[in-house]
Design a protein around this motif. Structure first.
Motif, PDB file in Angstrom:
ATOM      1  N   THR A  23     -86.240  24.684   5.379  1.00 46.64           N
ATOM      2  CA  THR A  23     -85.111  25.504   5.807  1.00 46.64           C
ATOM      3  C   THR A  23     -83.800  24.801   5.507  1.00 46.64           C
ATOM      4  N   LEU A  24     -83.718  23.516   5.791  1.00 43.57           N
ATOM      5  CA  LEU A  24     -82.489  22.773   5.513  1.00 43.57           C
ATOM      6  C   LEU A  24     -82.204  22.707   4.017  1.00 43.57           C
ATOM      7  N   LYS A  25     -83.254  22.584   3.207  1.00 45.59           N
ATOM      8  CA  LYS A  25     -83.075  22.570   1.755  1.00 45.59           C
ATOM      9  C   LYS A  25     -82.521  23.908   1.260  1.00 45.59           C
ATOM     10  N   PHE A  26     -83.067  24.996   1.793  1.00 46.92           N
ATOM     11  CA  PHE A  26     -82.614  26.317   1.367  1.00 46.92           C
ATOM     12  C   PHE A  26     -81.213  26.645   1.884  1.00 46.92           C
ATOM     13  N   ALA A  27     -80.864  26.161   3.075  1.00 45.30           N
ATOM     14  CA  ALA A  27     -79.581  26.497   3.684  1.00 45.30           C
ATOM     15  C   ALA A  27     -78.435  25.618   3.191  1.00 45.30           C
TER      16      ALA A  27
END
Length: 64
Positions: A23-27
């Motif tokens: 999620t952090l990578k995508f956000a």
């Protein structure tokens, strides 16, 4: 093979960490407050895993 609570807890923990990192990578680059996105991802994955997966999918598909 016996399945016990410790094994289930370890599996849930590992999946939550994987979803948090994803999620952090995508956000990254799309969110104004990345720490808040990470907190939401962590809480959702520990309380309601399918909703946490949807949250990760939201950030993966968001145009930004």
């Amino acid at each position: 093979m016996s399945i016990n609570a410790t094994l289930i807890g370890q599996i849930v923990f590992v999946l939550a960490i994987i979803m948090l990192v994803s999620t952090l990578k995508f956000a990254k680059g799309k969110a104004d407050n990345l720490a808040l996105v990470g907190l939401y991802a962590l809480l959702l994955n520990f309380t309601m895993p399918p909703v946490g997966w949807l949250h990760c999918g939201y950030w993966a598909n968001k145009k930004g």
